[in-house]
Design an enzyme around this catalytic site. Structure first.
Site, mmCIF file in Angstrom:
data_model
loop_
_atom_site.group_PDB
_atom_site.id
_atom_site.type_symbol
_atom_site.label_atom_id
_atom_site.label_comp_id
_atom_site.label_asym_id
_atom_site.label_seq_id
_atom_site.Cartn_x
_atom_site.Cartn_y
_atom_site.Cartn_z
ATOM 1 N N HIS A 86 -29.169 3.735 -34.083
ATOM 2 C CA HIS A 86 -28.381 3.489 -35.299
ATOM 3 C C HIS A 86 -28.922 4.325 -36.471
ATOM 4 C CE1 HIS A 86 -27.892 -0.579 -33.254
ATOM 5 N NE2 HIS A 86 -26.641 -0.191 -33.409
ATOM 6 N N LYS A 106 -23.506 7.008 -26.809
ATOM 7 C CA LYS A 106 -23.926 5.978 -25.836
ATOM 8 C C LYS A 106 -22.731 5.109 -25.425
ATOM 9 C CE LYS A 106 -26.489 2.342 -24.361
ATOM 10 N NZ LYS A 106 -25.608 1.269 -24.743
ATOM 11 N N MET A 165 -23.339 -3.697 -35.224
ATOM 12 C CA MET A 165 -23.428 -5.158 -35.085
ATOM 13 C C MET A 165 -24.850 -5.613 -35.400
ATOM 14 S SD MET A 165 -20.780 -6.263 -32.136
ATOM 15 C CE MET A 165 -21.805 -5.891 -30.723
ATOM 16 N N SER A 189 -30.612 0.729 -27.039
ATOM 17 C CA SER A 189 -29.539 -0.256 -27.079
ATOM 18 C C SER A 189 -30.102 -1.557 -27.637
ATOM 19 C CB SER A 189 -29.002 -0.510 -25.663
ATOM 20 O OG SER A 189 -28.246 -1.707 -25.633
HETATM 21 O O1 PAF Z 1 -20.707 -0.218 -31.307
HETATM 22 C C1 PAF Z 1 -20.784 -1.296 -31.939
HETATM 23 O O2 PAF Z 1 -21.842 -1.714 -32.417
HETATM 24 C C2 PAF Z 1 -19.525 -2.134 -32.133
HETATM 25 O O3 PAF Z 1 -18.713 -2.077 -31.007
HETATM 26 C C3 PAF Z 1 -18.747 -1.758 -33.407
HETATM 27 C C4 PAF Z 1 -18.198 -0.352 -33.345
HETATM 28 C C5 PAF Z 1 -19.654 -1.907 -34.625
HETATM 29 C C6 PAF Z 1 -17.562 -2.705 -33.573
HETATM 30 O O4 PAF Z 1 -17.970 -4.041 -33.671
#
Ligand code: PAF
Length: 294
Positions: free
Chosen positions: A39, A151, A32, A187
């Site tokens: 990430h 996480k 997101m 996060s």
């Molecule tokens: O973990 C996330 O960032 C969201 O829940 C995802 C998997 C991209 C779905 O919107």
């Protein structure tokens, strides 16, 4: 190779289909946005294993409850693109809301049973939104393998079961939680925390470590360990504990005689920020986490 930023769903599908037809493997990292080292570690693992790496950035409205932080969720596209260039991603898909949810959309995925406890109790509808958007992304971006962070442990279980049960031809890789050097799990929501709240947020990692050592000692019931976690969370900075549970790793229900292994899961409120974390408990005390030193 430059980062290809694509918003158009047909163009995104065509690019991935082209790579797959050429015999290349494609790793997908759905996000997101508001990207951080957690990430980027997913992108790096995809980079190592696959010929092509694709990420998605879409703040999915259907996974937020009416009183949750959808409107204030951090949107940091320029910074995200810089990080993705640095991590050598090949493509990022940034769809508009109407592309993912055409006006009048009313079709949703009913997520599996594992979505019902824990987050399912405190965020009703959340996993329906997650399962729906993830399935849509899997259709639009037919990669070989998709990467998710441990996480969001329950999210990982929901997605793995959905993929199995709906025969989706996608392999799911769960990657270890990336932590700050003091243990706080990375996060996007950490950026809501003030400096004192950032300190209080360490209560999650402290409670998980206490759970690990009590569990490894083997002298305490699950109920006693959960009580200790709760006391630690409240005494070390959490305003409210949604849950602090030790459950079966597969079903996310209280351990039974069929349980092989357990996981400790926590959701708390620090100030107005809701934080989650988890740890796979090991009888011998081994801990699986990645410490990130900035
Ligand atoms: O973990 C996330 O960032 C969201 O829940 C995802 C998997 C991209 C779905 O919107």
């Amino acid at each position: 190779m430059n980062l290809n930023v694509i918003s158009n769903p047909q163009a995104a599908y065509a690019q991935i289909a082209h790579w797959r037809q050429a015999g290349q493997t494609v790793g997908l990292v759905p996000t997101m946005g508001a990207l951080h080292a957690g990430h980027i570690s997913l992108v790096e693992q995809a980079r190592q294993a696959c010929d092509r790496v694709v990420t998605t950035i879409f703040v999915n409205p259907t996974q937020f409850g009416p009183n949750e932080d959808f409107s204030k969720y951090p949107r940091t596209l320029e910074g995200d693109l810089e990080l993705l260039r640095g991590a050598k991603a090949d493509m990022v898909f940034t769809p508009a809301n109407d592309d993912m949810y055409p006006p009048g959309s009313s079709t949703y995925v009913l997520p599996p049973k594992v979505s019902l406890p824990l987050e399912g109790e405190f965020r009703p509808g959340h996993f329906q939104g997650v399962a729906t958007i993830v399935l849509k992304l899997f259709h639009l971006l037919p990669a070989s393998v998709a990467y998710f962070g441990q996480k969001d442990y329950q999210q990982c279980q929901v997605i793995k079961q959905m993929v199995d049960e709906l025969n989706v031809p996608m392999r799911i890789e769960i990657c270890p939680t990336v932590r700050e050097s003091d243990g706080l799990a990375m996060s996007s929501r950490n950026r809501y925390l003030s400096a004192p709240q950032r300190q209080s947020a360490l209560c999650l990692w402290k409670a998980l470590q206490i759970a690990q050592s009590l569990y490894a000692a083997g002298r305490h019931s699950i109920g006693e360990i959960e009580q200790q976690m709760r006391e630690t969370l409240l005494s070390q900075g959490a305003q409210r504990v949604d849950y602090a549970r030790i459950v079966d790793r597969e079903t996310l229900l209280a351990p039974s005689e069929d349980t092989d292994a357990v996981v400790a899961l926590i959701a708390v409120h620090v100030g107005t920020t809701r934080l989650i974390d988890n740890l796979l408990l090991e009888p011998l005390g081994a801990q699986y986490s990645v410490l990130h030193t900035p």
